[in-house]
Design a protein around this motif. Structure first.
Motif, PDB file in Angstrom:
ATOM      1  N   ALA A   1      29.182   6.170  -0.810  1.00  0.00           N
ATOM      2  CA  ALA A   1      30.392   5.632  -0.176  1.00  0.00           C
ATOM      3  C   ALA A   1      30.541   6.136   1.254  1.00  0.00           C
ATOM      4  O   ALA A   1      31.184   5.479   2.088  1.00  0.00           O
ATOM      5  N   LYS A   2      29.956   7.298   1.557  1.00  0.00           N
ATOM      6  CA  LYS A   2      30.023   7.856   2.907  1.00  0.00           C
ATOM      7  C   LYS A   2      28.897   7.340   3.807  1.00  0.00           C
ATOM      8  O   LYS A   2      28.751   7.786   4.939  1.00  0.00           O
TER       9      LYS A   2
ATOM     10  N   GLU B   1      27.718   8.813  -6.134  1.00  0.00           N
ATOM     11  CA  GLU B   1      28.556   7.693  -5.715  1.00  0.00           C
ATOM     12  C   GLU B   1      29.335   8.015  -4.443  1.00  0.00           C
ATOM     13  O   GLU B   1      29.464   7.178  -3.548  1.00  0.00           O
ATOM     14  N   LYS B   2      29.870   9.213  -4.358  1.00  0.00           N
ATOM     15  CA  LYS B   2      30.653   9.606  -3.179  1.00  0.00           C
ATOM     16  C   LYS B   2      29.769   9.641  -1.934  1.00  0.00           C
ATOM     17  O   LYS B   2      30.198   9.260  -0.842  1.00  0.00           O
TER      18      LYS B   2
ATOM     19  N   LYS C   1      29.241  18.333   4.191  1.00  0.00           N
ATOM     20  CA  LYS C   1      30.321  17.745   3.403  1.00  0.00           C
ATOM     21  C   LYS C   1      30.135  18.068   1.925  1.00  0.00           C
ATOM     22  O   LYS C   1      31.111  18.272   1.191  1.00  0.00           O
TER      23      LYS C   1
ATOM     24  N   ARG D   1      33.316  10.248 -16.362  1.00  0.00           N
ATOM     25  CA  ARG D   1      32.919  11.079 -15.229  1.00  0.00           C
ATOM     26  C   ARG D   1      31.398  11.174 -15.067  1.00  0.00           C
ATOM     27  O   ARG D   1      30.901  12.013 -14.324  1.00  0.00           O
TER      28      ARG D   1
ATOM     29  N   MET E   1      32.972  19.553  -0.407  1.00  0.00           N
ATOM     30  CA  MET E   1      33.463  18.777  -1.541  1.00  0.00           C
ATOM     31  C   MET E   1      33.279  19.519  -2.857  1.00  0.00           C
ATOM     32  O   MET E   1      34.197  19.573  -3.687  1.00  0.00           O
TER      33      MET E   1
ATOM     34  N   GLN F   1      28.884  11.265 -10.225  1.00  0.00           N
ATOM     35  CA  GLN F   1      30.054  11.087  -9.358  1.00  0.00           C
ATOM     36  C   GLN F   1      29.726  11.436  -7.913  1.00  0.00           C
ATOM     37  O   GLN F   1      30.123  10.733  -6.975  1.00  0.00           O
ATOM     38  N   PHE F   2      29.016  12.536  -7.743  1.00  0.00           N
ATOM     39  CA  PHE F   2      28.692  12.993  -6.395  1.00  0.00           C
ATOM     40  C   PHE F   2      27.777  12.005  -5.694  1.00  0.00           C
ATOM     41  O   PHE F   2      27.950  11.720  -4.499  1.00  0.00           O
TER      42      PHE F   2
ATOM     43  N   LEU G   1      32.263  18.163  -9.801  1.00  0.00           N
ATOM     44  CA  LEU G   1      31.879  16.773  -9.957  1.00  0.00           C
ATOM     45  C   LEU G   1      30.592  16.714 -10.758  1.00  0.00           C
ATOM     46  O   LEU G   1      29.805  17.667 -10.762  1.00  0.00           O
TER      47      LEU G   1
END
Length: 204
Positions: free
Chosen positions: A87-88, A83-84, A66, A138, A70, A80-81, A76
């Motif tokens: 979240a996954k 955090e993503k 992923k 960001r 992404m 930010q990355f 990113l």
């Protein structure tokens, strides 16, 4: 409790994950290195502990896939990355490891992202304060800001073009104030705006 591997299927393309088909219908996709590390084969009985370790390895491999998708689609920051990934469903450790991997192979580059953002927002007519807000929002580390901001063009042309478009009468204080306020909201300093107004009036 044990889990048995019914089939161990190689990928259709080299470098892609292997498929581990377990008794009961569950499947896992794991990288080739994990197949070797766990010495996987058809019929292998996995203890509960080993099974959980294998699932964790499979999940991490999926996150890396992923990550490539992404980060190939858009830039990113590392923050930010991270955090993503969380979240996954990644743990803090998994997220940190994948971020470090992405930085190492060049999928993430905060310094280049900072420069790209600075150029983008200046091209859209924004000043340095707005650009700093975007860098902060960001999650780009401050150590990357200075070089990115140093590469910006002189803002005079942007300010002059904006004032020329918005002000029909440079002696009209209401027009000047409205345009000046708009420029400040776009991230320019009052000093820069005042200098721009002076240049506009000198052209008369």
């Amino acid at each position: 409790m044990t889990m048995r591997i019914e089939r161990l299927l190689p990928p259709a393309q080299p470098g892609r994950p292997w498929t581990v088909a377990l008794a009961g219908g569950e499947t896992l996709r794991v990288p080739e290195g994990t197949v070797v590390d766990f010495a996987l084969y058809d019929g292998l009985e996995l203890t509960e502990e080993t099974f959980q370790e294998l699932k964790a390895a499979a999940f991490a491999a999926g996150l890396r896939e992923k990550a490539v998708s992404m980060l190939s689609a858009r830039m990113l920051s590392a923050g930010q990355f991270n955090e993503k990934l969380m979240a996954k469903g990644a743990t803090e450790r998994q997220a940190a490891e994948i971020v470090a991997w992405a930085l190492e192979i060049g999928l993430l580059n905060d310094a280049e992202y900072a420069k790209a953002l600075a150029r983008h927002y200046q091209a859209r007519g924004y000043g340095v304060y707005k650009i700093k807000d975007e860098l902060y929002r960001r999650q780009i580390p401050r150590r990357c800001w200075e070089e990115a901001l140093a590469e910006l063009e002189d803002p005079e042309e942007i300010i002059d073009a904006f004032l020329a478009k918005k002000v029909q009468d440079p002696q009209d204080r209401k027009q000047i104030k409205k345009a000046s306020d708009a420029l400040v909201r776009r991230g320019f300093s009052w000093r820069q705006v005042a200098d721009g107004v002076d240049r506009l009036r000198r052209t008369l």
